[in-house]
Design a protein around this motif. Structure first.
Motif, short mmCIF file in Angstrom:
data_model
loop_
_atom_site.label_atom_id
_atom_site.label_comp_id
_atom_site.label_asym_id
_atom_site.label_seq_id
_atom_site.Cartn_x
_atom_site.Cartn_y
_atom_site.Cartn_z
N ILE A 5 5.57 -5.12 -0.77
CA ILE A 5 5.40 -5.27 0.67
C ILE A 5 4.77 -6.62 1.01
N GLY A 18 5.64 -7.97 4.23
CA GLY A 18 5.53 -7.94 5.69
C GLY A 18 4.37 -7.08 6.15
N VAL A 66 3.52 -3.76 7.33
CA VAL A 66 4.23 -2.49 7.29
C VAL A 66 3.28 -1.32 7.49
N PHE A 90 1.16 -4.56 -2.68
CA PHE A 90 0.86 -5.26 -1.44
C PHE A 90 0.55 -6.73 -1.70
N TYR A 91 1.06 -7.58 -0.79
CA TYR A 91 0.84 -9.02 -0.90
C TYR A 91 0.24 -9.52 0.40
#
Lengths: 327, 327
Positions: free
Chosen positions: B42, B44, B46, B65-66
């Motif tokens: 992910i 974006g 979200v 997650f980034y």
């Protein structure tokens, strides 16, 4: 003080700048002090945005998810912080050597037995015979030389110990025997819920250290489980879970109305879980004066200390001695 | 085919019964085949609901997650999935035993040397002398009996190998020697960027298996690093990173304008990174016919296979032989 947070309602967990908020379905807002939070446990239906995870990661906060029945399903973990290949190989060396492994397996049990007997001795008149049986079994531990035999001793001790629950607890919580999958009665449901909370609590503490949670000694390291958590739980279950169960049921804070049954599975309902977890947090935050550290430490920190003692043992610094409550 | 999914848009990841959907800000709905998904990345913004995590846990799907800069911040991990204390202790046993450790350390180097020589032989007329020097060094590997000596051989081979870059690559990418902290020139910047991408790529594959990324053999297991990834990179760096560097610079897809310098640190700029990563994804997705599996496998999957071969080696099933490109 560092503490865990529990969310039971439906709502949304969100960040506003660098603060963490929970907003429930009615729009009530509650802030969680981000610097004093290590774990958030989500039992309700909660919305989260990916940007929140980045904030949590920054503060090293873990988010634990539980399903409808209150069983743990998974965790959001910030990027690897405490990893050490060096510790892992030393830890493994203590599994690979038979004598070293036996030493640790026995140690965990000695800690656990000490706390079981401590619970039973509070009801001396009713449990004298059981105490004697357990002491006799425990004496065999030094003689047995294989892990399955150690597990055998453990099994017989625990069976005897659980029998004592029928004379210690109120009659409505009597049970025939320990049943796990699924729990067949309220007491089994309570023990299962408490033990499962115990495993995650210990796992959280292990994660704060460099220990590998999958390399264990009493329990065989296997696939898909964090068995070091099970090893350490031997020491802490009677000290924490069982005393909480006794106090909640004997004070009638938890009664039969706090249980539901569905398709043969008996489980603690929402109200019951809240009661249990409130007591849990209170207990884990309770402090005792530490004899060698010469300061007050919480029950939660005693778990962490047990991890540190194991690391010192693995790297050859100080021989591990299990916690035996002295207070 | 099992694959990873990447989400770059703003939107919501949700479940409808037992299906996974991504709905973007415009309301466009896209279903992700839940049974063929192992990882969702992910990037974006979200939204996710806690009930979704329970579904993901059920299927063993991880959510990564980034942050805004594209850096990895954390992962949602279903309750213990790819963990195996059993594998960890067997893996550690191969570190703890001197002969076993040496066997693996040498094996990784043999794989790497094979690929280095393969690169040099493509320019036979210019590199004959270097090839001979490297072969002579490699012959010493069987004689040395300590890890530091193995590392010494590795160092001398790599120095000779990097010297060959000056005759293989275009003159504008010539360099004096390998400099890492910081890279002193464009070629060093390229190698550093490529190697760092290589380590994360290998780490991702290790995570899909039960290997412990911190327990390594050629590189000393230590704190806060995933050194098994460095071990395996010995095999893959010349096969992937170096061939990509040669092709990008020789075809002038990457030229000196793709580098910036700041305070003595030379680094690949945004445009340069995009060029490199596009080529990287293309290369990692390229397939070759596997001789024993009798089917086409991608370069990325060859990394995974190397992990599987290590596991088989650790549990005593099949002796590990490093990948040596046969095509």
């Amino acid at each position: 003080m560092i503490k865990d947070h529990y969310i039971f309602s439906t709502g949304r967990l969100q960040r506003k700048d660098n603060t963490l908020y929970f907003v429930d379905a009615e729009g009530n807002k509650k802030s969680l002090p981000i610097e004093q939070t290590e774990n958030v446990h989500i039992f309700g239906q909660v919305d989260v945005n990916s940007t929140l995870f980045n904030l949590l990661a920054q503060y090293g906060i873990r988010l634990h998810f539980y399903n409808y029945y209150g069983y743990f399903t998974g965790t959001f973990c910030p990027r690897a912080q405490n990893v050490s290949g060096y510790t892992v190989v030393q830890q493994s060396a203590h599994y690979l050597n038979r004598e070293k492994r036996l030493y640790l397996a026995r140690s965990f049990l000695y800690g656990g037995i000490h706390h079981m007997l401590r619970n039973l001795r509070r009801h001396k008149e009713k449990t004298e015979e059981m105490v004697q049986t357990i002491e006799a079994e425990a004496a065999k531990l030094e003689e047995v030389g294989e892990i399955p035999e150690v597990m055998g001793v453990e099994g017989r001790i625990r069976q005897e110990y659980y029998q004592a629950f029928n004379v210690i607890l109120k009659p409505e919580f009597s049970f025939e025997k320990r049943t796990k999958r699924p729990p067949a009665d309220p007491l089994n449901a309570l023990i299962s819920f408490g033990n499962s909370r115990m495993y995650t609590e210990i796992l959280s503490e292990i994660y704060k250290t460099m220990l590998d949670p999958t390399v264990s000694f009493l329990h065989e390291p296997s696939n898909k489980r964090f068995s070091l958590s099970l090893d350490l739980a031997e020491i802490f279950k009677p000290l924490l879970v069982d005393t909480i169960i006794a106090s909640l049921t004997n004070n009638r804070a938890i009664t039969l109305k706090h249980f539901d049954e569905m398709e043969g599975i008996v489980f603690l309902n929402d109200e019951g879980r809240k009661k249990f977890l409130t007591e849990w947090e209170k207990k884990l935050g309770t402090t005792v004066q530490h004899r060698t550290l010469k300061r007050k430490v919480s029950y939660r920190y005693l778990i962490r200390l047990e991890c540190y003692k194991l690391i010192k043992h693995f790297i050859g610094d100080t021989i591990y001695k299990p916690l035996k409550a002295w207070w």
